[in-house]
Design a protein around this motif. Structure first.
Motif, short mmCIF file in Angstrom:
data_model
loop_
_atom_site.label_atom_id
_atom_site.label_comp_id
_atom_site.label_asym_id
_atom_site.label_seq_id
_atom_site.Cartn_x
_atom_site.Cartn_y
_atom_site.Cartn_z
N SER A 30 9.65 -5.67 -12.82
CA SER A 30 10.95 -6.34 -12.80
C SER A 30 12.09 -5.41 -13.20
O SER A 30 13.26 -5.76 -13.03
N ILE A 51 15.78 -3.79 -2.19
CA ILE A 51 15.97 -5.04 -2.92
C ILE A 51 16.17 -4.72 -4.40
O ILE A 51 15.53 -3.82 -4.94
N SER A 52 17.08 -5.45 -5.02
CA SER A 52 17.41 -5.22 -6.42
C SER A 52 16.27 -5.68 -7.33
O SER A 52 15.31 -6.31 -6.89
N ALA A 54 16.04 -7.97 -9.59
CA ALA A 54 15.81 -9.41 -9.67
C ALA A 54 15.65 -10.06 -8.31
O ALA A 54 15.32 -11.25 -8.21
N GLY A 55 15.89 -9.28 -7.27
CA GLY A 55 15.73 -9.81 -5.92
C GLY A 55 16.95 -10.52 -5.37
O GLY A 55 16.90 -11.08 -4.28
N GLY A 56 18.05 -10.47 -6.11
CA GLY A 56 19.22 -11.21 -5.68
C GLY A 56 20.10 -10.49 -4.69
O GLY A 56 21.00 -11.09 -4.09
N SER A 57 19.87 -9.22 -4.51
CA SER A 57 20.70 -8.46 -3.57
C SER A 57 19.89 -7.36 -2.94
O SER A 57 18.82 -6.98 -3.44
N SER A 71 11.64 -9.50 -0.03
CA SER A 71 11.69 -10.38 -1.20
C SER A 71 10.69 -9.85 -2.21
O SER A 71 9.93 -8.92 -1.92
N ASP A 73 8.26 -11.06 -5.88
CA ASP A 73 7.81 -12.01 -6.89
C ASP A 73 7.48 -11.19 -8.13
O ASP A 73 6.41 -10.56 -8.20
N ASN A 74 8.39 -11.15 -9.05
CA ASN A 74 8.20 -10.30 -10.23
C ASN A 74 7.06 -10.80 -11.12
O ASN A 74 6.45 -10.00 -11.84
#
Length: 114
Positions: A30, A51-52, A54-57, A71, A73-74
């Motif tokens: 993460s 992908i960032s 946290a997956g938000g960007s 995408s 899944d941390n």
């Protein structure tokens, strides 16, 4: 010891879909931005998707924008690449990579017949 293991590659028909996975170990997943690259024979690896943490960007290469989605899944230390409507020219080996020190997976082959 950091390890990235890709899976999910294979034969997919044009217009179909395929999902690649990359399971990471030996790092705090993460905390690390991740990316997918691909490499055509005789060429350098090129960035496909980023992908960032946290997956938000993230961002995509123009060649896959609108067709591929990355995408993560941390909780499962897993990165994904959803490939929709692949084309024969997308056929190659795909690699996941950490965006800090730059660890690479072993690659997974994706083949889209013409």
């Amino acid at each position: 010891q950091v390890q990235l293991v890709e899976s999910g590659g294979g034969l997919v028909q044009p217009g179909g879909s395929l999902r690649l996975s990359c399971v990471a170990s030996g790092l705090t997943f993460s905390n690390v931005a991740m990316s997918w690259y691909r490499q055509f024979p005789g060429k350098e690896r090129v960035l496909v998707a980023l992908i960032s943490r946290a997956g938000g960007s993230g961002s995509y290469a123009d060649s896959v924008k609108g067709r591929y989605t990355d995408s993560r899944d941390n909780a499962k230390n897993t990165l994904y690449l959803q490939m929709n409507s692949p084309r024969p020219e997308d056929s190659t080996v795909y690699y996941c990579k950490t965006e800090n020190v730059g660890y690479w997976g072993q690659g997974t082959q994706d083949t889209v017949p013409s």
